[in-house]
Scaffold this motif. Structure first.
Motif, short mmCIF file in Angstrom:
data_model
loop_
_atom_site.label_atom_id
_atom_site.label_comp_id
_atom_site.label_asym_id
_atom_site.label_seq_id
_atom_site.Cartn_x
_atom_site.Cartn_y
_atom_site.Cartn_z
N GLY A 53 0.81 -1.22 0.00
CA GLY A 53 0.00 0.00 0.00
C GLY A 53 0.83 1.26 0.00
N LEU A 54 2.13 1.16 0.06
CA LEU A 54 3.01 2.32 0.11
C LEU A 54 3.02 3.01 -1.24
CD1 LEU A 54 4.99 3.77 2.01
CD2 LEU A 54 6.79 2.35 1.06
N ARG A 55 2.81 4.29 -1.25
CA ARG A 55 2.78 5.08 -2.48
C ARG A 55 3.96 6.05 -2.49
NH1 ARG A 55 0.07 1.80 -4.99
NH2 ARG A 55 -2.11 1.58 -4.57
N PRO A 56 4.44 6.44 -3.67
CA PRO A 56 5.53 7.41 -3.72
C PRO A 56 5.06 8.77 -3.23
CG PRO A 56 4.74 6.91 -5.93
CD PRO A 56 4.05 5.97 -4.99
N PRO A 57 5.97 9.55 -2.64
CA PRO A 57 5.56 10.87 -2.14
C PRO A 57 5.20 11.81 -3.29
CG PRO A 57 7.94 10.61 -1.95
CD PRO A 57 7.38 9.30 -2.39
N ALA A 58 4.40 12.77 -2.98
CA ALA A 58 4.01 13.77 -3.97
C ALA A 58 5.21 14.64 -4.29
CB ALA A 58 2.85 14.60 -3.44
N PRO A 59 5.26 15.20 -5.50
CA PRO A 59 6.39 16.06 -5.83
C PRO A 59 6.46 17.28 -4.92
CG PRO A 59 5.14 15.48 -7.80
CD PRO A 59 4.38 14.98 -6.62
N GLN A 61 7.27 17.25 -1.75
CA GLN A 61 7.17 16.85 -0.36
C GLN A 61 8.54 16.38 0.14
OE1 GLN A 61 4.56 16.92 1.76
NE2 GLN A 61 3.32 17.92 0.20
N PRO A 62 8.84 16.56 1.43
CA PRO A 62 10.13 16.08 1.94
C PRO A 62 10.14 14.55 2.00
CG PRO A 62 8.78 16.94 3.73
CD PRO A 62 8.06 17.27 2.44
N ARG A 63 11.31 14.00 1.87
CA ARG A 63 11.44 12.55 1.94
C ARG A 63 11.24 12.08 3.38
NH1 ARG A 63 16.21 10.57 -1.98
NH2 ARG A 63 15.52 11.65 -3.84
N PRO A 64 10.56 10.98 3.58
CA PRO A 64 10.29 10.51 4.95
C PRO A 64 11.55 10.00 5.67
CG PRO A 64 9.33 9.02 3.35
CD PRO A 64 9.87 10.19 2.58
N GLN A 65 12.56 9.54 4.96
CA GLN A 65 13.75 9.03 5.64
C GLN A 65 14.72 10.13 6.05
OE1 GLN A 65 13.02 8.38 2.41
NE2 GLN A 65 14.85 8.52 1.14
N GLU A 66 14.51 11.35 5.53
CA GLU A 66 15.38 12.45 5.92
C GLU A 66 14.85 13.11 7.20
OE1 GLU A 66 15.62 15.12 2.64
OE2 GLU A 66 16.75 13.72 1.41
N LEU A 67 15.75 13.53 8.05
CA LEU A 67 15.38 14.18 9.30
C LEU A 67 15.11 15.66 9.04
CD1 LEU A 67 18.03 12.65 11.71
CD2 LEU A 67 15.61 12.05 11.52
N ALA A 68 14.19 16.19 9.80
CA ALA A 68 13.92 17.62 9.73
C ALA A 68 15.08 18.37 10.40
CB ALA A 68 12.59 17.93 10.44
N PRO A 69 15.39 19.57 9.93
CA PRO A 69 16.50 20.31 10.54
C PRO A 69 16.29 20.61 12.02
CG PRO A 69 15.76 21.38 8.51
CD PRO A 69 14.84 20.24 8.79
N GLU A 70 15.03 20.72 12.45
CA GLU A 70 14.76 21.02 13.87
C GLU A 70 15.10 19.85 14.77
OE1 GLU A 70 11.71 21.04 11.76
OE2 GLU A 70 12.50 22.90 10.96
N SER A 71 14.90 18.63 14.29
CA SER A 71 15.13 17.46 15.15
C SER A 71 16.58 17.00 15.11
CB SER A 71 14.22 16.30 14.71
OG SER A 71 14.55 15.90 13.42
#
Length: 72
Positions: A53-59, A61-71
């Protein structure tokens, strides 16, 4: 000269005799090898991947495996 003619004649007769042998012809690649169309090969059944059921991210959008700069 007769010895040379006899040698050529003997060589040509022996090559002709060897060419008639099927194993020699197959060994040097003169026969056509056809696959067996009735041979069945069993293969592993297809499986559904765990994240089907996993779908590719929308154009954009940030990648889910990358960390946000705040965290970080």
């Amino acid at each position: 000269m007769r010895l040379r003619t006899a040698a050529v004649l003997t060589l040509s007769v022996s090559l002709l005799a060897l060419g008639a042998c099927s194993s020699v012809r197959q060994g040097i690649g003169l026969t056509k090898v056809t696959p067996d169309e009735f041979l069945t090969v069993s293969t592993a059944p297809l499986t559904v991947p765990p994240e089907y059921g996993l779908r590719p991210p929308a154009p954009g959008q940030p990648r889910p495996q990358e960390l946000a700069p705040e965290s970080a």
